[in-house]
Design a protein around this motif. Structure first.
Motif, PDB file in Angstrom:
ATOM      1  N   ASP A   1       0.831  -1.210   0.000  1.00  0.00           N
ATOM      2  CA  ASP A   1       0.000   0.000   0.000  1.00  0.00           C
ATOM      3  C   ASP A   1       0.862   1.255   0.000  1.00  0.00           C
ATOM      4  OD1 ASP A   1      -2.197  -1.691   0.156  1.00  0.00           O
ATOM      5  OD2 ASP A   1      -2.458  -1.415   2.318  1.00  0.00           O
ATOM      6  N   ILE A   2       0.276   2.349  -0.474  1.00  0.00           N
ATOM      7  CA  ILE A   2       0.943   3.655  -0.436  1.00  0.00           C
ATOM      8  C   ILE A   2       0.200   4.510   0.578  1.00  0.00           C
ATOM      9  CG2 ILE A   2       1.675   5.675  -1.745  1.00  0.00           C
ATOM     10  CD1 ILE A   2       0.594   2.611  -3.663  1.00  0.00           C
ATOM     11  N   VAL A   3       0.890   4.955   1.602  1.00  0.00           N
ATOM     12  CA  VAL A   3       0.285   5.765   2.652  1.00  0.00           C
ATOM     13  C   VAL A   3       0.568   7.241   2.366  1.00  0.00           C
ATOM     14  CG1 VAL A   3       0.314   6.344   5.110  1.00  0.00           C
ATOM     15  CG2 VAL A   3       0.427   3.946   4.382  1.00  0.00           C
ATOM     16  N   ILE A   4      -0.487   8.034   2.374  1.00  0.00           N
ATOM     17  CA  ILE A   4      -0.387   9.467   2.123  1.00  0.00           C
ATOM     18  C   ILE A   4      -0.804  10.212   3.393  1.00  0.00           C
ATOM     19  CG2 ILE A   4      -1.231  11.431   0.764  1.00  0.00           C
ATOM     20  CD1 ILE A   4       0.418   9.536  -0.924  1.00  0.00           C
ATOM     21  N   ALA A   5       0.074  11.045   3.912  1.00  0.00           N
ATOM     22  CA  ALA A   5      -0.235  11.860   5.091  1.00  0.00           C
ATOM     23  C   ALA A   5      -0.533  13.279   4.631  1.00  0.00           C
ATOM     24  CB  ALA A   5       0.935  11.846   6.068  1.00  0.00           C
ATOM     25  N   LYS A   6      -1.645  13.831   5.082  1.00  0.00           N
ATOM     26  CA  LYS A   6      -2.036  15.181   4.679  1.00  0.00           C
ATOM     27  C   LYS A   6      -2.334  16.034   5.903  1.00  0.00           C
ATOM     28  CE  LYS A   6      -6.933  13.891   3.919  1.00  0.00           C
ATOM     29  NZ  LYS A   6      -7.695  14.841   4.727  1.00  0.00           N
ATOM     30  N   LYS A   7      -2.419  17.339   5.670  1.00  0.00           N
ATOM     31  CA  LYS A   7      -2.679  18.274   6.766  1.00  0.00           C
ATOM     32  C   LYS A   7      -3.914  19.128   6.515  1.00  0.00           C
ATOM     33  CE  LYS A   7       2.012  18.653   8.568  1.00  0.00           C
ATOM     34  NZ  LYS A   7       2.542  17.465   7.891  1.00  0.00           N
ATOM     35  N   GLN A   8      -4.680  18.791   5.475  1.00  0.00           N
ATOM     36  CA  GLN A   8      -5.870  19.547   5.138  1.00  0.00           C
ATOM     37  C   GLN A   8      -6.926  18.591   4.618  1.00  0.00           C
ATOM     38  OE1 GLN A   8      -2.786  20.223   3.417  1.00  0.00           O
ATOM     39  NE2 GLN A   8      -3.435  18.453   2.211  1.00  0.00           N
ATOM     40  N   TRP A   9      -8.053  19.099   4.144  1.00  0.00           N
ATOM     41  CA  TRP A   9      -9.147  18.226   3.712  1.00  0.00           C
ATOM     42  C   TRP A   9      -8.741  17.307   2.565  1.00  0.00           C
ATOM     43  CZ3 TRP A   9     -14.155  21.729   3.504  1.00  0.00           C
ATOM     44  CH2 TRP A   9     -14.451  22.148   4.813  1.00  0.00           C
ATOM     45  N   GLY A  10      -8.242  17.883   1.482  1.00  0.00           N
ATOM     46  CA  GLY A  10      -7.972  17.114   0.272  1.00  0.00           C
ATOM     47  C   GLY A  10      -6.663  16.347   0.333  1.00  0.00           C
ATOM     48  N   ALA A  11      -6.601  15.258  -0.445  1.00  0.00           N
ATOM     49  CA  ALA A  11      -5.429  14.386  -0.418  1.00  0.00           C
ATOM     50  C   ALA A  11      -4.351  14.780  -1.420  1.00  0.00           C
ATOM     51  CB  ALA A  11      -5.861  12.943  -0.683  1.00  0.00           C
ATOM     52  N   PHE A  12      -4.624  15.753  -2.303  1.00  0.00           N
ATOM     53  CA  PHE A  12      -3.639  16.137  -3.308  1.00  0.00           C
ATOM     54  C   PHE A  12      -2.750  17.292  -2.861  1.00  0.00           C
ATOM     55  CE2 PHE A  12      -6.510  13.833  -6.189  1.00  0.00           C
ATOM     56  CZ  PHE A  12      -5.600  13.147  -6.968  1.00  0.00           C
TER      57      PHE A  12
END
Length: 199
Positions: free
Chosen positions: A101-112
């Motif tokens: 799997d690829i884990v994406i950590a974000k700091k706002q609503w959207g994942a991009f």
């Protein structure tokens, strides 16, 4: 009059699953129209089916803290009851990441925005994403709008996402998602995958 949707076709070589914010701190909150456990169950079916088919699974979670959260002036804000629990950002166990799997950590609503999600999708030659998660009109919709503007094809697993109210969920599905992609139930998406129905 209910319009019949064409049968779903999914190219397993160019389609990835993107799961938004199914983490302990968010999944523990009240949700409608689907309870969080139901959403997690459906999302887990998709995760398992994509893994079985060797298709990319992107697991996105929020790792924002009060110090890194966007400081905007708004009419309403999200209440914060002191410090977040240590496991607030951990994925729910039903979709716990595996090495592929690829884990994406974000700091706002959207994942991009502010992440390498687009880069990771492009490097794998993905042109279509299946979206699910919490919440429909925040994390999922914000991600979907970016994906649309980046030119990705989108399939929305309507019963594998939920929000804070029926109105919020239904507005995103009816007025946004149907204009930028295809809205389907989890079962329909699974049936379009070679190894989906038994996931």
């Amino acid at each position: 009059m209910v319009m019949e949707m064409p049968e779903l076709s999914i190219d397993t070589t160019t389609t990835a699953l993107v799961v938004i914010d199914l983490q302990k701190g968010i999944a523990a909150q009240p949700a409608r129209p689907y309870p969080a456990p139901d959403v997690i169950k459906n999302a887990a079916k998709l995760v398992n089916a994509f893994r079985k088919n060797g298709m990319p699974v992107f697991l996105v979670h929020v790792v924002s803290t009060p110090g890194t959260a966007l400081a905007v002036t708004s009419d309403e804000s999200f209440p914060r009851a002191g410090a977040l629990p240590p496991d607030w950002s951990e994925f729910v166990p039903e979709i716990a990441p595996v090495p592929a799997d690829i884990v994406i950590a974000k700091k706002q609503w959207g994942a991009f925005y502010g992440t390498d999600l687009e880069l990771q999708l492009r490097r794998r030659r993905m042109d279509t994403i299946v979206l699910c998660g919490i919440s429909t009109d925040m994390g999922v919709e914000s991600t979907a709008r970016f994906a649309y503007e980046y030119g990705f094809q989108q399939i929305f697993a309507e019963d594998a996402m939920t929000s804070r109210s029926d109105e919020q969920h239904n507005a995103a599905v009816k007025f946004i998602f149907r204009r930028i992609g295809r809205v389907r139930k989890t079962g329909e998406i699974l049936r379009a995958l070679p190894r989906g129905p038994d996931a």
